[in-house]
Design a protein around this motif. Structure first.
Motif, mmCIF file in Angstrom:
data_model
loop_
_atom_site.group_PDB
_atom_site.id
_atom_site.type_symbol
_atom_site.label_atom_id
_atom_site.label_comp_id
_atom_site.label_asym_id
_atom_site.label_seq_id
_atom_site.Cartn_x
_atom_site.Cartn_y
_atom_site.Cartn_z
ATOM 1 N N ALA A 71 0.791 -1.230 0.000
ATOM 2 C CA ALA A 71 0.000 0.000 0.000
ATOM 3 C C ALA A 71 0.827 1.285 0.000
ATOM 4 C CB ALA A 71 -0.981 -0.015 1.169
ATOM 5 N N GLN A 74 2.168 1.755 -3.485
ATOM 6 C CA GLN A 74 1.041 2.040 -4.373
ATOM 7 C C GLN A 74 0.576 3.484 -4.212
ATOM 8 O OE1 GLN A 74 -1.810 -0.844 -3.130
ATOM 9 N NE2 GLN A 74 -1.102 -2.442 -4.532
ATOM 10 N N ALA A 75 0.442 3.918 -2.972
ATOM 11 C CA ALA A 75 -0.047 5.276 -2.733
ATOM 12 C C ALA A 75 0.922 6.317 -3.297
ATOM 13 C CB ALA A 75 -0.261 5.491 -1.235
ATOM 14 N N THR A 78 0.912 6.073 -7.213
ATOM 15 C CA THR A 78 -0.365 6.516 -7.770
ATOM 16 C C THR A 78 -0.522 8.019 -7.613
ATOM 17 O OG1 THR A 78 -1.357 4.377 -7.233
ATOM 18 C CG2 THR A 78 -2.862 6.183 -7.714
ATOM 19 N N ALA A 79 -0.132 8.555 -6.457
ATOM 20 C CA ALA A 79 -0.209 10.002 -6.261
ATOM 21 C C ALA A 79 0.652 10.739 -7.277
ATOM 22 C CB ALA A 79 0.215 10.354 -4.837
ATOM 23 N N GLY A 98 -3.686 1.225 -1.366
ATOM 24 C CA GLY A 98 -2.816 2.376 -1.534
ATOM 25 C C GLY A 98 -3.247 3.255 -2.692
ATOM 26 N N CYS A 99 -3.693 2.656 -3.775
ATOM 27 C CA CYS A 99 -4.185 3.431 -4.918
ATOM 28 C C CYS A 99 -5.444 4.208 -4.541
ATOM 29 C CB CYS A 99 -4.472 2.505 -6.094
ATOM 30 S SG CYS A 99 -3.046 1.557 -6.663
ATOM 31 N N ILE A 101 -6.285 5.252 -1.517
ATOM 32 C CA ILE A 101 -5.905 6.332 -0.604
ATOM 33 C C ILE A 101 -5.296 7.496 -1.376
ATOM 34 C CG2 ILE A 101 -4.245 6.918 1.215
ATOM 35 C CD1 ILE A 101 -4.839 4.111 2.407
ATOM 36 N N ALA A 102 -4.464 7.192 -2.373
ATOM 37 C CA ALA A 102 -3.872 8.263 -3.177
ATOM 38 C C ALA A 102 -4.943 9.056 -3.898
ATOM 39 C CB ALA A 102 -2.875 7.665 -4.170
ATOM 40 N N SER A 105 -6.913 11.179 -1.410
ATOM 41 C CA SER A 105 -6.149 12.319 -0.898
ATOM 42 C C SER A 105 -6.000 13.426 -1.932
ATOM 43 C CB SER A 105 -4.764 11.846 -0.441
ATOM 44 O OG SER A 105 -3.943 11.490 -1.548
ATOM 45 N N ARG A 167 -3.421 6.438 5.712
ATOM 46 C CA ARG A 167 -4.394 7.510 5.490
ATOM 47 C C ARG A 167 -3.937 8.794 6.181
ATOM 48 N NH1 ARG A 167 -9.399 6.684 3.542
ATOM 49 N NH2 ARG A 167 -10.252 8.325 4.905
ATOM 50 N N HIS A 170 -1.342 10.674 4.361
ATOM 51 C CA HIS A 170 -1.862 11.385 3.186
ATOM 52 C C HIS A 170 -2.974 12.360 3.557
ATOM 53 C CE1 HIS A 170 0.262 9.265 -0.123
ATOM 54 N NE2 HIS A 170 0.409 8.342 0.816
#
Length: 397
Positions: A71, A74-75, A78-79, A98-99, A101-102, A105, A167, A170
Motif C-alpha cells: 500500500a 502504491q499510494a 499513484t499520487a 494504496g491506490c 488512498i492516493a 487524498s 491515510r 496522506h
C-alpha cells in the motif's frame, strides 16, 4: 489480471486514454492493451497462498502481501501519476488500498473492481471463502453474524492500523473498519452477473456490471488440437496461477482415462504440460483459448475460479468443480445451487472424480441449468453496463 485488463481494453476501445500502474512482471500483458504503462517502483512477487495451511496464516499472508504490504508504494506511485496526468477517474483493484488512498487524498474519484462475487461482509451474503449457502432461519442469521463479526475483527487486527497510518500520512481521517476504504469508492463494480451471486443488502454504490469473458493473453490460438474421435469432450482447466495442483490434474486425467470420453487438459503457465501422464483418450496442452474450446465441450472439470466458471456457463457447459481455495468454494456453491454442476474434493481419488464427471455427462438437467444461467451471464457480459458506469463520472462528478 484477465478481467482487469479486459476493463482497460474496453476503455481503450471506447477511445479513452488509459494509464495502467501494475507490477513490472505484467509488462507484456499490460502493453498488449496500452502503451501507457507505469510499473510500480517495488515488485512484491507472487502471493504463495497454497503454502499457508491455516486460516489465520492465510489471512495474515493475504493482508501483508496483497493489502497493506504494497500500500505505501502504491499510494506514492499513484499520487505521482495523478499529479502528472490529472485523470478523471482512478480504477483500483479491490486489494489496492494504496491506490484508493492516493486518489482520495488528491480529490480524484475512484472506482473499485471486484472480479468475482461480492466478497465484502453485508447482510444476507454468506461469509466469504467458506463455500456456505445463504442463511436460513434465525440460526442461519446467527451463523452469518458471528462468522462475519469474527472475520472482520481478525482482518482489522492485521490491516486497520496500517491502513489508518497510511491515510494519516496522506492527510485523511481514520476509518472504523478496513473494508470502509473500499466503501469510500464512487462505485464498487462487481464483475459478475447478479443472477450468479446470492441476493444481499448491498451498499448503494455497488453495481453488478457483468463478467469479463476475455481469454488471458497467454492462451495460445495455435499449438493445440482436440483429441481425435467422436466421444463426448471434457475440458480440464485448473487455474492460471500455481495452487499446487499438479497431483490433482493427474488424478483428473486418470479419471478421464477410465471413461468413454475425449479429454483436453490445459495446464496453464504454472504447470508444465509434460508433467502430466496422459491416457490414450486425453490430450494435454499448455493452453487453448476457451472461447474456441468450450462451445465444443460437454463438460468442464475445473478448480472453480470465477473467470473459468463464467466462461463455462456462458457457453452452456456444466461443471465438475474441485475447489482449491480463494473464492472457488463460493463459486462452486453457487453453481451447485443453480443445478449447473457438482463439486468434489480436490483430494478425491480418480474413481470418485470419474463418477462425478459421468454424473454430469449422463444427466441432461445439468446442461439445461448451465444453459439457462449462461444465457443470463452472456447477456449481462454483452451489455454496456460496465462502460456506462465508468463513463458516468462525467455526469456525476
Amino acid at each position: 489480471m484477465p478481467p482487469e485488463l479486459g476493463v482497460a481494453r474496453r476503455l481503450v476501445d471506447r477511445g479513452h486514454r488509459v494509464i495502467v500502474l501494475a507490477d513490472e512482471t505484467l509488462t507484456d500483458q499490460v502493453r498488449s492493451v496500452t502503451e501507457d504503462f507505469i510499473p510500480f517502483s517495488v515488485s512484491w512477487g507472487q502471493f504463495q497462498d497454497w503454502r499457508l495451511r491455516t486460516p489465520t496464516s492465510l489471512l495474515r499472508g493475504m493482508v501483508g502481501q496483497l493489502f497493506v504490504g504494497p500500500a505505501p508504494t502504491q499510494a506514492r506511485d499513484t499520487a505521482a501519476a495523478i499529479d502528472r496526468f490529472r485523470p478523471d477517474l482512478v480504477v483500483a483493484s479491490f486489494s489496492a488500498v494504496g491506490c484508493m488512498i492516493a486518489a482520495e487524498s488528491r480529490g480524484i474519484p475512484f472506482d473499485v473492481l471486484l472480479p468475482n462475487v461480492y466478497a465484502l461482509p453485508v447482510e444476507g451474503m454468506p461469509p466469504f471463502g467458506a463455500g456456505l449457502k445463504p442463511a436460513v432461519g434465525p440460526l442461519g442469521r446467527v451463523r452469518d453474524r458471528l462468522a462475519t463479526g469474527a472475520s472482520t475483527a481478525l482482518f482489522d487486527r492485521y490491516a486497520l492500523a496500517p491502513i489508518n497510518d497510511l491515510r494519516a500520512t496522506h492527510g485523511l481521517d481514520a476509518i472504523t473498519h478496513s473494508w470502509d476504504q473500499l466503501h469510500h469508492a464512487r462505485r464498487e463494480l462487481v464483475l459478475t452477473a447478479a443472477a450468479f451471486d446470492f441476493p444481499a443488502k448491498l451498499p448503494q454504490n455497488v453495481r453488478y456490471v457483468g463478467p469479463i469473458l476475455d481469454d488471458p493473453t497467454w492462451a495460445a490460438d495455435d499449438g493445440w488440437t482436440l483429441p481425435p474421435g467422436n466421444e463426448r469432450l471434457v475440458l480440464v482447466a485448473l487455474s492460471s496461477t500455481f495452487q499446487d495442483q499438479s497431483e490433482c490434474i493427474q488424478r483428473i486425467a486418470d479419471a478421464l482415462g477410465g471413461l468413454p470420453v475425449r479429454g483436453l487438459v490445459t495446464t496453464g503457465p504454472a504447470i508444465r504440460a509434460d508433467a502430466i501422464r496422459a491416457p490414450k483418450n486425453v490430450t494435454v496442452v499448455a493452453s487453448a483459448p476457451h472461447r474456441e474450446v468450450l462451445p465444443q465441450c460437454d463438460a468442464i472439470v475445473t478448480h472453480g475460479g470465477h473467470g473459468t466458471v463464467m466462461k463455462a456457463l456462458a457457453a452452456g457447459v456444466p461443471l465438475v468443480i474441485l475447489p482449491h481455495g480463494r473464492d472457488q468454494a463460493d463459486n462452486a456453491t453457487r453453481v451447485v445451487e443453480r443445478g449447473a454442476g457438482v463439486t468434489v474434493s480436490r483430494r478425491a481419488r480418480a474413481e470418485r472424480i470419474a463418477r462425478k464427471i459421468a454424473e454430469v455427462l449422463d444427466h441432461d438437467t445439468y446442461r439445461r441449468a448451465a444453459a439457462k444461467l449462461g444465457l443470463t451471464i452472456s447477456t449481462t457480459a454483452a451489455a454496456p453496463t460496465l462502460i456506462d458506469e465508468l463513463e458516468s463520472i462525467r455526469k456525476s462528478d
